[in-house]
Design an enzyme around this catalytic site. Structure first.
Site, PDB file in Angstrom:
ATOM      1  N   THR A  99       0.675  -1.155   0.041  1.00 57.40           N
ATOM      2  CA  THR A  99      -0.011  -0.005  -0.023  1.00 57.40           C
ATOM      3  C   THR A  99       0.683   1.258  -0.003  1.00 57.40           C
ATOM      4  O   THR A  99       0.429   2.291  -0.479  1.00 57.40           O
ATOM      5  CB  THR A  99      -0.987   0.077   1.167  1.00 57.40           C
ATOM      6  OG1 THR A  99      -1.959  -1.173   0.995  1.00 57.40           O
ATOM      7  CG2 THR A  99      -1.673   1.313   1.362  1.00 57.40           C
TER       8      THR A  99
ATOM      9  N   THR B 170       1.482  -4.261   4.104  1.00 51.46           N
ATOM     10  CA  THR B 170       1.249  -4.489   5.718  1.00 51.46           C
ATOM     11  C   THR B 170       0.863  -5.954   5.829  1.00 51.46           C
ATOM     12  O   THR B 170       0.964  -6.623   7.082  1.00 51.46           O
ATOM     13  CB  THR B 170       0.591  -3.464   6.464  1.00 51.46           C
ATOM     14  OG1 THR B 170      -0.794  -3.617   5.751  1.00 51.46           O
ATOM     15  CG2 THR B 170       1.157  -1.924   6.288  1.00 51.46           C
ATOM     16  N   ASP B 171       0.207  -6.424   4.964  1.00 49.57           N
ATOM     17  CA  ASP B 171      -0.600  -7.706   5.266  1.00 49.57           C
ATOM     18  C   ASP B 171       0.270  -8.777   5.715  1.00 49.57           C
ATOM     19  O   ASP B 171      -0.369  -9.611   6.478  1.00 49.57           O
ATOM     20  CB  ASP B 171      -1.551  -8.272   4.013  1.00 49.57           C
ATOM     21  CG  ASP B 171      -2.722  -7.288   3.731  1.00 49.57           C
ATOM     22  OD1 ASP B 171      -2.922  -6.496   4.708  1.00 49.57           O
ATOM     23  OD2 ASP B 171      -3.326  -7.325   2.848  1.00 49.57           O
TER      24      ASP B 171
HETATM   25  C1  SIN Z   1      -1.140  -2.992   2.763  1.00 47.22           C
HETATM   26  O1  SIN Z   1       0.098  -2.664   2.535  1.00 47.22           O
HETATM   27  O2  SIN Z   1      -1.508  -2.215   3.722  1.00 47.22           O
HETATM   28  C2  SIN Z   1      -2.077  -3.964   2.181  1.00 47.22           C
HETATM   29  C3  SIN Z   1      -1.581  -4.472   0.914  1.00 47.22           C
HETATM   30  C4  SIN Z   1      -0.313  -5.406   1.022  1.00 47.22           C
HETATM   31  O3  SIN Z   1      -0.127  -5.946   2.013  1.00 47.22           O
HETATM   32  O4  SIN Z   1       0.461  -5.351  -0.100  1.00 47.22           O
END
Ligand code: SIN
Length: 333
Positions: free
Chosen positions: A15, A95-96
């Site tokens: 993200t 973040t995932d």
């Molecule tokens: C994010 O980065 O918050 C979600 C998408 C990902 O993990 O690439």
């Protein structure tokens, strides 16, 4: 010749590199679209903090993280860590699954001389109040800081420094989504101030090799009325390890205990972790004597425990039928 420290930024997507057609949207967007050079150009002050060189290692939504990308990323981190004039490394990530990559790098990297810092963002780069630019700046500040050496792999978001071993994503969308559940954060970063509040809980000894071939390790959960069909199918498919996302303090439904005990007797490593999100799975709690066949993952959540178990089995396949050996190893992680 600039006297600023040299910091390498390895970009993988997420993200932090995401875009939306609407600045008002923080949840409808595509992750992993903006090249790292553009993300860096959007934070001109970085040029006053470090001499930055960037590599676009990948451009993915981290839900699609793969063993192949882990191998590439770890190889780039290890390469740059060995260069004598590199002061720090920043990895941008989604973040995932950041907590899983952080666990992998925690085991694979020696940070005694070159700090390694993962960062990310909860809002896409196009969003009002996007958090990626500050997180990137803060990650570079932490990566170049001498006190960041030897603290293990770090995670920096929302002005907080977490140990990579401990950090987990605990909210679907908030900018303070990352927490270190049992141990608490390692430190803070506020403008130029990088302040450590505690020492890391555990650091690996010699770095672990990133497996060339990852043993199959899957996660199963204990809940009301489970069948044994999933465990039996996984064992029949040749799985080498099973991590149980157990209830409470590692409690597993009796139906599942029976299936998992059969799996353990067949030479599959079985690990008890907790689905609660916080706390240590103690060894003595489980009422079923068969649970003695299962080691405890300590305070690691099922996803982090799976990374450790797979890497451990790749190093030493005999651990699959040695719950005591596995227990000793997890006690040291
Ligand atoms: C994010 O980065 O918050 C979600 C998408 C990902 O993990 O690439």
């Amino acid at each position: 010749m600039s006297l600023l420290p040299r910091v390498i930024v390895l970009a993988t997507g997420g993200t932090i590199a995401g875009t939306s057609s609407s600045a008002a949207s923080s949840t409808r967007y595509q992750a992993g679209t903006v090249p790292i050079d553009a993300l860096l150009d959007a934070v001109p002050v970085l040029k006053q903090v470090a001499r930055i060189e960037a590599e676009q290692v990948a451009q993915v939504d981290s839900k699609d993280m793969s063993f192949a990308l882990w191998a590439t990323l770890a190889a780039r981190v290890l390469y740059w860590s060995a260069q004598p004039d590199v002061a720090g490394i920043v990895v941008t990530h989604g973040t995932d699954t950041l907590e899983e990559t952080a666990m992998l790098l925690h085991l694979a990297c020696d940070t005694a001389r070159v700090p390694v810092v993962l960062t990310a963002a909860m809002r896409p780069a196009t969003s009002l109040s996007a958090d990626g630019a500050l997180n990137l700046l803060d990650a570079v500040r932490v990566a170049r800081h001498p006190e960041s050496m030897g603290k293990g792999v770090l995670v920096v978001l929302n002005q907080v420094i977490h140990a990579g071993r401990d950090a987990v994503k605990a909210h679907t969308s908030a900018v303070n989504a990352f927490v270190s559940p049992l141990a608490g954060p390692l430190g803070i970063v506020q403008d130029e101030l990088v302040r450590y509040l505690r020492a890391p809980v555990a650091l690996p000894g010699a770095p672990w090799a990133v497996p060339a071939a990852w043993p199959a390790v899957e996660i199963v959960a204990s809940y009301a009325g489970p069948g044994r069909v999933m465990v039996d199918a996984l064992v029949a498919a040749g799985v080498r390890g099973l991590v149980v996302a157990a209830a409470g303090n590692g409690s597993i439904h009796e139906t599942l205990v029976a299936a998992l005990a059969d799996a353990a007797r067949a030479g599959v490593a079985v690990l008890r972790s907790s689905r609660t999100g916080q706390g240590h799975v103690t060894l003595c709690r489980h009422p079923d004597p068969q649970a003695g066949l299962f080691a405890s993952a300590g305070d690691l959540n099922p996803y982090k425990a799976r990374v450790v178990l797979a890497m451990a089995l790749a190093r030493d396949p005999a651990l699959a039928s040695d719950p005591s050996g596995l227990q000793r190893l997890f006690a040291e992680i």
